[in-house]
Design a protein around this motif. Sequence first.
Motif, PDB file in Angstrom:
ATOM      1  N   THR A 168       0.838  -1.214   0.000  1.00  0.00           N
ATOM      2  CA  THR A 168       0.000   0.000   0.000  1.00  0.00           C
ATOM      3  C   THR A 168       0.866   1.254   0.000  1.00  0.00           C
ATOM      4  N   LYS A 169       1.974   1.216   0.714  1.00  0.00           N
ATOM      5  CA  LYS A 169       2.869   2.384   0.725  1.00  0.00           C
ATOM      6  C   LYS A 169       3.637   2.504  -0.590  1.00  0.00           C
ATOM      7  N   ALA A 170       4.092   1.379  -1.122  1.00  0.00           N
ATOM      8  CA  ALA A 170       4.874   1.410  -2.364  1.00  0.00           C
ATOM      9  C   ALA A 170       4.030   1.901  -3.540  1.00  0.00           C
ATOM     10  N   PHE A 171       2.781   1.446  -3.627  1.00  0.00           N
ATOM     11  CA  PHE A 171       1.925   1.812  -4.754  1.00  0.00           C
ATOM     12  C   PHE A 171       0.957   2.947  -4.429  1.00  0.00           C
ATOM     13  N   GLN A 172       0.970   3.387  -3.175  1.00  0.00           N
ATOM     14  CA  GLN A 172       0.131   4.505  -2.717  1.00  0.00           C
ATOM     15  C   GLN A 172      -1.339   4.282  -3.057  1.00  0.00           C
ATOM     16  N   VAL A 173      -1.823   3.093  -2.688  1.00  0.00           N
ATOM     17  CA  VAL A 173      -3.221   2.743  -2.906  1.00  0.00           C
ATOM     18  C   VAL A 173      -3.798   2.123  -1.635  1.00  0.00           C
ATOM     19  N   ASP A 174      -5.096   1.969  -1.616  1.00  0.00           N
ATOM     20  CA  ASP A 174      -5.824   1.385  -0.489  1.00  0.00           C
ATOM     21  C   ASP A 174      -5.559  -0.126  -0.402  1.00  0.00           C
ATOM     22  N   ASN A 176      -7.657  -2.445  -0.118  1.00  0.00           N
ATOM     23  CA  ASN A 176      -8.619  -3.184  -0.943  1.00  0.00           C
ATOM     24  C   ASN A 176      -8.107  -3.353  -2.380  1.00  0.00           C
ATOM     25  N   VAL A 177      -7.402  -2.361  -2.883  1.00  0.00           N
ATOM     26  CA  VAL A 177      -6.835  -2.455  -4.235  1.00  0.00           C
ATOM     27  C   VAL A 177      -5.771  -3.552  -4.267  1.00  0.00           C
ATOM     28  N   ILE A 178      -4.910  -3.578  -3.262  1.00  0.00           N
ATOM     29  CA  ILE A 178      -3.871  -4.608  -3.180  1.00  0.00           C
ATOM     30  C   ILE A 178      -4.517  -5.984  -3.065  1.00  0.00           C
ATOM     31  N   ASN A 179      -5.524  -6.117  -2.238  1.00  0.00           N
ATOM     32  CA  ASN A 179      -6.228  -7.377  -2.067  1.00  0.00           C
ATOM     33  C   ASN A 179      -6.825  -7.841  -3.397  1.00  0.00           C
ATOM     34  N   TYR A 180      -7.465  -6.928  -4.138  1.00  0.00           N
ATOM     35  CA  TYR A 180      -8.037  -7.247  -5.438  1.00  0.00           C
ATOM     36  C   TYR A 180      -6.962  -7.732  -6.404  1.00  0.00           C
ATOM     37  N   LEU A 181      -5.840  -7.011  -6.457  1.00  0.00           N
ATOM     38  CA  LEU A 181      -4.765  -7.401  -7.358  1.00  0.00           C
ATOM     39  C   LEU A 181      -4.175  -8.757  -7.002  1.00  0.00           C
ATOM     40  N   GLU A 182      -3.994  -9.022  -5.717  1.00  0.00           N
ATOM     41  CA  GLU A 182      -3.455 -10.315  -5.294  1.00  0.00           C
ATOM     42  C   GLU A 182      -4.381 -11.456  -5.685  1.00  0.00           C
ATOM     43  N   GLN A 183      -5.694 -11.221  -5.620  1.00  0.00           N
ATOM     44  CA  GLN A 183      -6.674 -12.263  -5.991  1.00  0.00           C
ATOM     45  C   GLN A 183      -6.547 -12.625  -7.474  1.00  0.00           C
ATOM     46  N   GLN A 184      -6.115 -11.690  -8.303  1.00  0.00           N
ATOM     47  CA  GLN A 184      -5.977 -11.959  -9.737  1.00  0.00           C
ATOM     48  C   GLN A 184      -4.825 -12.913 -10.047  1.00  0.00           C
ATOM     49  N   PHE A 185      -3.904 -13.069  -9.085  1.00  0.00           N
ATOM     50  CA  PHE A 185      -2.708 -13.875  -9.333  1.00  0.00           C
ATOM     51  C   PHE A 185      -2.648 -15.140  -8.492  1.00  0.00           C
TER      52      PHE A 185
END
Length: 186
Positions: A168-174, A176-185
């Motif tokens: 979240t700090k590296a990509f400066q996003v919430d 939930n966004v990280i969680n969504y992206l991880e689910q795709q992989f």
Amino acid sequence: MEKGVPMYLVTVLLFALACSLASASDPSPLQDFCVAINGSISAVFVNGKFCKDPKASTLGISLARIDFVPYGVNSPHLHPLGTEITMVVEGTLYVGFVTSDTDNRLFTKVLNKGDVFVFPIGHIHFEFNVGKTNAVAFAGFSSQNLRVITIADAVFGSNPPINFDVLTKAFQVDKNVINYLEQQFK
């Protein structure tokens, strides 16, 4: 008696000069081919398989054919051990790479049939079919063991996952966004 440079000083300087020369290269190349055998007697163990000892290998290059469907992409990735040269033989590709210095400069080009592009060793790069038809390219590599690191897979598909706080700090996003992206992989 003549004055000059003492012989021991000349010897020390020549020795220091000889020791300061450096030589570097990729790790020893792997065997290029393996004729598999069932037993281990008079065989070599190569890449996890018992093989006949060919006595000659290690060409140091490799080649790949890449087929793209319309709007297909070869996701951003890098090859830490090899330079890539890509030639389009059919269709149109939008290609590019990002420099690894502080500028993070993007170099791109639209390639048509017969065009060639070079991706420097260790640089993040991609290929994208911008045409409405299939595209075909051949990629030559300066190593037979160049390895591929796909950026999204490495970051969002790692096992175990990278800590949410780091991403979240590296990509400066919430989160939930990280969680969504991880689910795709997964």
